[in-house]
Enzyme design. Structure first.
Site, short mmCIF file in Angstrom:
data_model
loop_
_atom_site.label_atom_id
_atom_site.label_comp_id
_atom_site.label_asym_id
_atom_site.label_seq_id
_atom_site.Cartn_x
_atom_site.Cartn_y
_atom_site.Cartn_z
N CYS A 152 0.80 -1.08 0.00
CA CYS A 152 -0.03 0.06 0.04
C CYS A 152 0.85 1.21 -0.09
O CYS A 152 0.61 2.32 -0.71
CB CYS A 152 -1.04 -0.09 1.38
SG CYS A 152 -1.99 1.39 1.35
N GLY A 172 2.55 10.64 8.35
CA GLY A 172 2.85 10.67 9.74
C GLY A 172 3.71 9.28 10.06
O GLY A 172 3.54 9.02 11.36
N CYS A 174 -6.04 -2.34 6.74
CA CYS A 174 -7.03 -1.58 6.40
C CYS A 174 -8.29 -1.71 5.75
O CYS A 174 -9.25 -1.41 6.24
CB CYS A 174 -6.16 -0.01 5.54
SG CYS A 174 -5.61 -0.82 4.11
#
Length: 340
Positions: free
Chosen positions: A49, A74, A155
């Site tokens: 990903c 992040g 996810c």
């Protein structure tokens, strides 16, 4: 003013995300993920990903549609140029470095991103500890975010339990459970895609065999091989093979000449890197010899290579070398042959 900035940032991100991610994520990550699982491999969708979505589609979208110079994420990681992207030297390139917070370091998951992407990325959290990030978030009024538990799942699986998720997409493929020492069939199962190497398997006769763990899977026969005890030598290997790695900046000196390269390697984020020798074989394969045996080396996972603080890149594990148990059995056979 601070609230206006936060609201503006949220509006921009919403506009970028809603039209972009759901279908792309499923197409690029979920499809190959399911295909690998069906074949018995255990892939790492987070690494895929990052390479294809966050530092591929998303980065290109930001640069083209918003005329951005770079993106900031992040991730807990650093680069050799930090925030000074304008001073990067294309001849030297940018190195991916471990984060200051060693426990949160995420270079493992960034090991497949290309150099072109790394030259357009900022990692603001790389020089901060997680505790410092939470403190900053609280100071600017984001207490709810600071108190939020971290998400650890895949996810696109969401809140579903993984066996339920995988069962929705892959049909049962029954097979046998075989004891590594005796070759005896000691149970059955509904598909190797439900299991991973090193996992404890519960539906065998523990009164007879004790706690058993998976040491291998066969995609052709659908057999699962188990061994008694979590430290059985069949669970440990000193050698494995990978695809040619994605070297983020430059490949190690001597690699192309098939010379031995002294590096460090890990195939799980929370396992410390282990010294290893990396050697390019014939064809598209790389042999990795570890300084000490490691448990449950798993085809389909990524072997991530380091040189000190620098994350050099990674390759997909294609096969394991002989286990310690295989080597012990080989020594016994050789000894018996010499004795006769």
């Amino acid at each position: 003013m601070r609230k206006m900035k936060v609201d503006s940032a949220q509006q921009i991100m919403t506009e970028m995300m809603l039209n972009l991610f759901v279908s792309i994520l499923e197409f690029h990550s979920m499809g190959p993920f399911l295909k690998d699982y069906q074949s018995g491999s255990v892939p790492n969708p987070d690494i895929v990903c990052n390479r294809q979505i966050k530092f591929g589609v998303f980065l290109r979208h930001a640069l083209k549609q918003f005329s951005a110079d770079a993106i900031a994420t992040g991730h807990y990681a650093r680069t050799s140029v930090g925030e000074n992207l304008q001073y990067k030297d294309s001849n030297i390139g940018v190195k991916l470095l471990k984060a200051r917070d060693s426990w949160k370091d995420q270079t493992f998951f960034l090991s497949q991103i290309p150099q072109s992407a790394l030259q357009r990325v900022l990692f603001p959290l790389g020089d901060l500890l997680k505790s410092e990030v939470k403190h900053i978030a609280s100071e600017v009024g984001l207490q709810r975010i600071a108190r939020k538990r971290e998400s650890m799942g895949i996810c696109f699986v969401g809140k579903r339990k993984f066996p339920t998720f995988i069962g929705e997409y892959i049909e049962p493929r029954p097979g046998n459970v075989i004891h590594v020492e005796t070759g005896e069939v000691v149970g059955d199962h509904q598909g190797i895609h439900h299991y991973t190497l090193g996992q404890r398997i519960i539906h065998v006769n523990h009164g007879r065999f004790g706690k058993c763990f998976i040491v291998d899977k066969n995609n052709l026969t659908q057999d699962i091989i188990i061994a008694p005890g979590t430290n059985h030598p069949a669970l440990f290997n000193e050698e494995f093979y990978t695809t040619l790695p994605n070297w983020i900046n430059k490949e190690p000196t001597g690699f192309s000449d098939s010379k031995n390269c002294d590096l460090e390697c890990r195939f799980q984020r929370k396992v410390l890197p282990v010294p290893c020798i990396v050697n390019k074989c014939s064809g598209e394969q790389v042999r990795v010899t570890l300084s000490e045996p490691m448990r449950s080396i798993t085809p389909g996972q990524y072997a991530v290579f380091y040189n000190g603080e620098e994350c050099l890149g990674s390759g997909v594990i294609t096969q394991k070398g002989p286990s310690l148990y295989d080597l012990q059995q080989g020594q016994k056979i050789t000894h018996n042959q010499r004795s006769t």
